[in-house]
Write a protein that holds these residues in place. Structure first.
Motif, short mmCIF file in Angstrom:
data_model
loop_
_atom_site.label_atom_id
_atom_site.label_comp_id
_atom_site.label_asym_id
_atom_site.label_seq_id
_atom_site.Cartn_x
_atom_site.Cartn_y
_atom_site.Cartn_z
N ILE A 161 52.70 1.14 22.23
CA ILE A 161 53.60 -0.01 22.06
C ILE A 161 54.69 0.32 21.06
CG2 ILE A 161 53.78 -2.40 21.25
CD1 ILE A 161 50.87 -2.82 22.20
N GLU A 162 54.29 0.90 19.92
CA GLU A 162 55.26 1.19 18.86
C GLU A 162 56.26 2.25 19.29
OE1 GLU A 162 55.70 -0.51 16.28
OE2 GLU A 162 53.84 -1.65 16.05
N VAL A 163 55.82 3.25 20.04
CA VAL A 163 56.73 4.28 20.54
C VAL A 163 57.79 3.65 21.44
CG1 VAL A 163 56.92 6.28 22.09
CG2 VAL A 163 55.14 6.22 20.34
N PHE B 6 47.53 -9.94 22.08
CA PHE B 6 47.55 -9.97 20.61
C PHE B 6 48.38 -8.83 20.04
CE2 PHE B 6 45.61 -7.91 16.88
CZ PHE B 6 45.90 -8.86 15.91
N LEU B 7 48.15 -7.61 20.53
CA LEU B 7 48.85 -6.44 20.00
C LEU B 7 50.36 -6.52 20.27
CD1 LEU B 7 46.37 -3.54 20.87
CD2 LEU B 7 46.78 -4.58 18.63
N MET B 8 50.73 -6.99 21.46
CA MET B 8 52.15 -7.12 21.77
C MET B 8 52.81 -8.18 20.89
SD MET B 8 53.25 -4.97 24.02
CE MET B 8 54.84 -5.78 24.10
N CYS B 9 52.16 -9.31 20.73
CA CYS B 9 52.71 -10.38 19.87
C CYS B 9 52.86 -9.88 18.43
CB CYS B 9 51.80 -11.60 19.88
SG CYS B 9 51.81 -12.52 21.43
N GLN B 10 51.87 -9.18 17.96
CA GLN B 10 51.88 -8.68 16.59
C GLN B 10 53.01 -7.68 16.39
OE1 GLN B 10 48.64 -6.02 15.24
NE2 GLN B 10 48.24 -7.56 13.67
N ALA B 11 53.14 -6.71 17.29
CA ALA B 11 54.13 -5.65 17.14
C ALA B 11 55.56 -6.17 17.29
CB ALA B 11 53.86 -4.54 18.15
N VAL B 12 55.80 -6.94 18.33
CA VAL B 12 57.16 -7.45 18.57
C VAL B 12 57.51 -8.53 17.55
CG1 VAL B 12 58.68 -8.61 20.22
CG2 VAL B 12 57.07 -6.86 21.01
N GLY B 13 56.56 -9.41 17.26
CA GLY B 13 56.81 -10.46 16.27
C GLY B 13 57.16 -9.90 14.91
N GLY C 100 51.31 -18.21 12.46
CA GLY C 100 51.66 -17.03 11.68
C GLY C 100 53.15 -16.76 11.65
N LEU C 101 53.84 -16.92 12.79
CA LEU C 101 55.24 -16.57 12.88
C LEU C 101 56.17 -17.71 12.50
CD1 LEU C 101 55.25 -14.49 16.19
CD2 LEU C 101 55.28 -13.64 13.85
N LEU C 102 55.80 -18.95 12.82
CA LEU C 102 56.70 -20.07 12.58
C LEU C 102 56.84 -20.43 11.12
CD1 LEU C 102 55.99 -22.54 15.51
CD2 LEU C 102 57.95 -21.05 15.19
N ARG C 103 55.90 -20.01 10.27
CA ARG C 103 56.03 -20.36 8.86
C ARG C 103 57.32 -19.80 8.27
NH1 ARG C 103 51.95 -20.13 6.00
NH2 ARG C 103 50.37 -19.70 7.58
#
Length: 231
Positions: free
Chosen positions: A76-78, A133-140, A184-187
């Motif tokens: 994902i990160e690459v 979860f991993l996609m949301c975490q990385a892109v977010g 987590g993201l909206l705060r």
């Protein structure tokens, strides 16, 4: 193309499972409306790309294809590094990738719950829940770091609301996961919205939006309900 429905002109979008039966439609609509779209798929080759998005029909300068296993954070990160280098930080993530066990599947993976294979259940969990979860975490994280905001759209399934097998247990959690993600993201964004009434809608499973008459209570219906108190 732009119209009154919505505009994504020059937005940078990611669609996981974008070469699949459903994902390709999201990609087509976004590209048609002027977005640059990064297509993530486990298997990417030129033959599959040309069959799904014929060059004579699609502007491939607005498309990029990446072989990504959404269960592996390093892949994902690459891909995100490559997107950022070429276009910039994404504006939109569509988490479309997923696997299921349909009623038409063989009996060994669509039969009674007590006989549902553990290995199939684990694969569904890995792709539909952990991958999301991993996609949301990385892109977010990149959206937040760039201070640009964005939209993360998690695709669910009506089939996932029905009583059945392991797929449905996972999908039930996938339907609820965006609420935890939002907290987590909206705060980082909600404080900018405090001064004005904010109509917030929650689409219930029955398909009817529920809305509280008090704008601040409407905001409080979401998992980030404590955030509106932050000054």
């Amino acid at each position: 193309m732009s119209d009154a429905l919505f505009s994504v002109e020059n937005k940078i979008c990611i669609v996981t499972g974008g070469l699949g039966q459903i994902g390709k439609n999201f990609v087509e609509e976004l590209v048609t409306r002027g977005a640059k779209v990064a297509v993530f798929s486990r298997t990417v080759n030129q033959k599959r790309i040309d069959e799904t998005f014929p060059p004579e029909k699609f502007d491939h300068s607005k498309l990029a294809f990446y072989a990504v296993d959404i269960n592996k954070k390093e892949t994902i990160e690459v891909a995100l590094d490559a997107i950022e280098a070429a276009w910039g930080v994404p504006d939109v993530l569509v988490n479309n990738a997923g696997i299921d066990t349909q009623p038409s599947a063989p009996p060994e993976v669509s039969g009674p719950f007590e006989k549902f294979p553990e290995e199939v259940f684990r694969e569904v969990v890995d792709v539909n829940l952990v991958g999301t979860f991993l996609m949301c975490q990385a892109v977010g994280a990149r959206m937040v770091a760039a201070n640009k905001g964005g939209s993360i759209i998690n695709i669910g399934s009506i089939y996932g609301m029905l009583p059945h097998s392991g797929y449905l247990q996972v999908q039930g959690r996938a339907h609820r996961y965006p609420l935890h993600q939002a907290r987590g993201l909206l705060r980082r964004q909600v404080r900018h919205l405090q001064s004005d009434p904010l109509p917030c809608h929650l689409l219930g499973q029955e398909g009817h939006p529920r809305q509280h008459p008090d704008p601040r209570r409407r905001l409080a219906q979401y998992p980030g309900r404590d955030l509106h108190r932050q000054r």
